[in-house]
Write a protein that holds these residues in place. Structure first.
Motif, PDB file in Angstrom:
ATOM      1  N   GLY A  70       0.875  -1.114   0.076  1.00  0.00           N
ATOM      2  CA  GLY A  70      -0.080  -0.113  -0.061  1.00  0.00           C
ATOM      3  C   GLY A  70       0.766   1.161   0.029  1.00  0.00           C
ATOM      4  N   ALA A  71       0.734   2.104   0.684  1.00  0.00           N
ATOM      5  CA  ALA A  71       1.359   3.315   1.035  1.00  0.00           C
ATOM      6  C   ALA A  71       2.699   3.522   2.042  1.00  0.00           C
ATOM      7  CB  ALA A  71       0.563   4.545   1.553  1.00  0.00           C
ATOM      8  N   ASP A  72       2.930   1.877   2.417  1.00  0.00           N
ATOM      9  CA  ASP A  72       3.834   1.628   3.417  1.00  0.00           C
ATOM     10  C   ASP A  72       5.216   1.122   2.818  1.00  0.00           C
ATOM     11  OD1 ASP A  72       2.310   3.006   5.640  1.00  0.00           O
ATOM     12  OD2 ASP A  72       1.416   0.594   5.956  1.00  0.00           O
ATOM     13  N   VAL A  73       6.327   1.463   3.038  1.00  0.00           N
ATOM     14  CA  VAL A  73       7.804   0.971   2.812  1.00  0.00           C
ATOM     15  C   VAL A  73       8.209   0.647   3.897  1.00  0.00           C
ATOM     16  CG1 VAL A  73       9.596   1.364   1.506  1.00  0.00           C
ATOM     17  CG2 VAL A  73       7.562   2.484   0.656  1.00  0.00           C
ATOM     18  N   THR A  74       8.704  -0.654   3.897  1.00  0.00           N
ATOM     19  CA  THR A  74       9.567  -1.229   5.065  1.00  0.00           C
ATOM     20  C   THR A  74      10.888  -1.719   4.769  1.00  0.00           C
ATOM     21  OG1 THR A  74       7.545  -1.985   6.319  1.00  0.00           O
ATOM     22  CG2 THR A  74       9.546  -2.819   7.119  1.00  0.00           C
ATOM     23  N   ILE A  75      11.974  -1.318   5.401  1.00  0.00           N
ATOM     24  CA  ILE A  75      13.262  -1.542   4.857  1.00  0.00           C
ATOM     25  C   ILE A  75      13.888  -2.211   6.034  1.00  0.00           C
ATOM     26  CG2 ILE A  75      15.388  -0.676   4.275  1.00  0.00           C
ATOM     27  CD1 ILE A  75      13.911   1.793   3.023  1.00  0.00           C
ATOM     28  N   ILE A  76      14.341  -3.414   5.874  1.00  0.00           N
ATOM     29  CA  ILE A  76      14.838  -4.470   7.082  1.00  0.00           C
ATOM     30  C   ILE A  76      16.404  -4.996   6.607  1.00  0.00           C
ATOM     31  CG2 ILE A  76      14.575  -6.530   8.237  1.00  0.00           C
ATOM     32  CD1 ILE A  76      11.326  -6.249   7.245  1.00  0.00           C
ATOM     33  N   GLY A  77      17.249  -4.661   7.216  1.00  0.00           N
ATOM     34  CA  GLY A  77      18.468  -5.250   6.993  1.00  0.00           C
ATOM     35  C   GLY A  77      19.607  -4.802   7.814  1.00  0.00           C
ATOM     36  N   ALA A  78      20.800  -4.728   7.327  1.00  0.00           N
ATOM     37  CA  ALA A  78      22.022  -4.623   7.874  1.00  0.00           C
ATOM     38  C   ALA A  78      22.043  -3.231   8.330  1.00  0.00           C
ATOM     39  CB  ALA A  78      23.193  -4.416   6.676  1.00  0.00           C
ATOM     40  N   ARG A  79      22.424  -2.986   9.685  1.00  0.00           N
ATOM     41  CA  ARG A  79      22.166  -1.497  10.171  1.00  0.00           C
ATOM     42  C   ARG A  79      22.948  -0.545   9.300  1.00  0.00           C
ATOM     43  NH1 ARG A  79      20.761   0.088  14.982  1.00  0.00           N
ATOM     44  NH2 ARG A  79      20.637  -2.317  15.801  1.00  0.00           N
ATOM     45  N   ILE A  80      24.058  -0.773   8.821  1.00  0.00           N
ATOM     46  CA  ILE A  80      24.868   0.180   8.157  1.00  0.00           C
ATOM     47  C   ILE A  80      24.092   0.652   7.148  1.00  0.00           C
ATOM     48  CG2 ILE A  80      27.080   0.704   6.853  1.00  0.00           C
ATOM     49  CD1 ILE A  80      28.400  -0.815   8.729  1.00  0.00           C
ATOM     50  N   ALA A  81      23.490  -0.303   6.147  1.00  0.00           N
ATOM     51  CA  ALA A  81      22.816   0.159   4.803  1.00  0.00           C
ATOM     52  C   ALA A  81      21.661   0.857   5.169  1.00  0.00           C
ATOM     53  CB  ALA A  81      22.635  -1.243   4.088  1.00  0.00           C
ATOM     54  N   VAL A  82      21.106   0.264   5.978  1.00  0.00           N
ATOM     55  CA  VAL A  82      19.436   0.958   6.516  1.00  0.00           C
ATOM     56  C   VAL A  82      19.831   2.291   7.085  1.00  0.00           C
ATOM     57  CG1 VAL A  82      17.341   0.656   7.751  1.00  0.00           C
ATOM     58  CG2 VAL A  82      18.611  -1.322   6.779  1.00  0.00           C
ATOM     59  N   GLY A  83      20.759   2.594   7.875  1.00  0.00           N
ATOM     60  CA  GLY A  83      21.303   3.637   8.327  1.00  0.00           C
ATOM     61  C   GLY A  83      21.458   4.743   7.381  1.00  0.00           C
ATOM     62  N   HIS A  84      22.345   4.162   6.241  1.00  0.00           N
ATOM     63  CA  HIS A  84      22.733   5.063   5.100  1.00  0.00           C
ATOM     64  C   HIS A  84      21.433   5.383   4.285  1.00  0.00           C
ATOM     65  CE1 HIS A  84      25.202   6.708   1.978  1.00  0.00           C
ATOM     66  NE2 HIS A  84      24.436   6.027   1.150  1.00  0.00           N
ATOM     67  N   LEU A  85      20.513   4.543   4.048  1.00  0.00           N
ATOM     68  CA  LEU A  85      19.409   4.839   3.384  1.00  0.00           C
ATOM     69  C   LEU A  85      18.438   5.832   4.098  1.00  0.00           C
ATOM     70  CD1 LEU A  85      17.973   1.287   2.146  1.00  0.00           C
ATOM     71  CD2 LEU A  85      18.429   3.539   0.888  1.00  0.00           C
ATOM     72  N   HIS A  86      18.312   5.483   5.604  1.00  0.00           N
ATOM     73  CA  HIS A  86      17.495   6.470   6.431  1.00  0.00           C
ATOM     74  C   HIS A  86      17.988   7.993   6.296  1.00  0.00           C
ATOM     75  CE1 HIS A  86      15.996   8.279   9.941  1.00  0.00           C
ATOM     76  NE2 HIS A  86      14.801   7.814   9.543  1.00  0.00           N
ATOM     77  N   HIS A  87      19.170   8.298   6.183  1.00  0.00           N
ATOM     78  CA  HIS A  87      19.812   9.493   6.056  1.00  0.00           C
ATOM     79  C   HIS A  87      19.726  10.113   4.982  1.00  0.00           C
ATOM     80  CE1 HIS A  87      22.643  12.593   7.126  1.00  0.00           C
ATOM     81  NE2 HIS A  87      23.217  12.318   6.076  1.00  0.00           N
ATOM     82  N   ALA A  88      19.898   9.296   3.812  1.00  0.00           N
ATOM     83  CA  ALA A  88      19.984   9.882   2.286  1.00  0.00           C
ATOM     84  C   ALA A  88      18.633  10.235   1.861  1.00  0.00           C
ATOM     85  CB  ALA A  88      20.513   8.720   1.421  1.00  0.00           C
ATOM     86  N   LEU A  89      17.511   9.162   2.272  1.00  0.00           N
ATOM     87  CA  LEU A  89      16.194   9.594   1.867  1.00  0.00           C
ATOM     88  C   LEU A  89      15.413  10.588   2.723  1.00  0.00           C
ATOM     89  CD1 LEU A  89      15.164   6.050   0.974  1.00  0.00           C
ATOM     90  CD2 LEU A  89      15.564   7.602  -0.470  1.00  0.00           C
ATOM     91  N   ARG A  90      15.901  10.712   4.000  1.00  0.00           N
ATOM     92  CA  ARG A  90      15.208  11.937   4.766  1.00  0.00           C
ATOM     93  C   ARG A  90      15.671  13.036   4.223  1.00  0.00           C
ATOM     94  NH1 ARG A  90      17.428  11.479  10.692  1.00  0.00           N
ATOM     95  NH2 ARG A  90      19.241  12.041   9.459  1.00  0.00           N
ATOM     96  N   ASN A  91      17.027  13.205   3.870  1.00  0.00           N
ATOM     97  CA  ASN A  91      17.514  14.613   3.581  1.00  0.00           C
ATOM     98  C   ASN A  91      17.163  14.772   1.958  1.00  0.00           C
ATOM     99  OD1 ASN A  91      18.314  15.255   5.998  1.00  0.00           O
ATOM    100  ND2 ASN A  91      20.360  13.741   5.760  1.00  0.00           N
ATOM    101  N   ALA A  92      16.476  13.882   1.365  1.00  0.00           N
ATOM    102  CA  ALA A  92      16.295  14.022  -0.354  1.00  0.00           C
ATOM    103  C   ALA A  92      15.250  15.134  -0.604  1.00  0.00           C
ATOM    104  CB  ALA A  92      16.091  12.737  -0.818  1.00  0.00           C
TER     105      ALA A  92
END
Length: 84
Positions: free
Chosen positions: A62-84
């Motif tokens: 639906g409208a939800d996106v869940t990202i699960i995985g390696a802490r370093i990669a998910v943290g990098h995604l979180h930072h990059a997407l939050r600041n996009a």
């Protein structure tokens, strides 16, 4: 690590996540039912990583996106997407 977000454009969000993951050498290896599994590209300098630390899963429901995985990669995604 797990990160959940609701988006008006979940497909676009998942596509941006794929581009970011590709930039840090995570490649898609499996796609099914709104779920894409990425694994870190094999490399001689990373043999110490355990297999589950080399994966990231992006699920769109639906409208939800869940990202699960390696802490370093998910943290990098979180930072990059939050600041996009």
């Amino acid at each position: 690590m797990r990160w959940c977000v609701s988006s008006a454009y979940p497909g676009l969000f998942a596509d941006r996540a794929a581009v970011i993951l590709a930039g840090i050498d995570y490649l898609p290896v499996e796609r099914a039912g709104g779920r894409t599994l990425y694994r870190l590209a094999p490399g001689p300098s990373l043999p110490w990583l355990r297999w589950r630390e080399c994966r990231v899963e992006v699920r769109v429901h639906g409208a939800d996106v869940t990202i699960i995985g390696a802490r370093i990669a998910v943290g990098h995604l979180h930072h990059a997407l939050r600041n996009a």
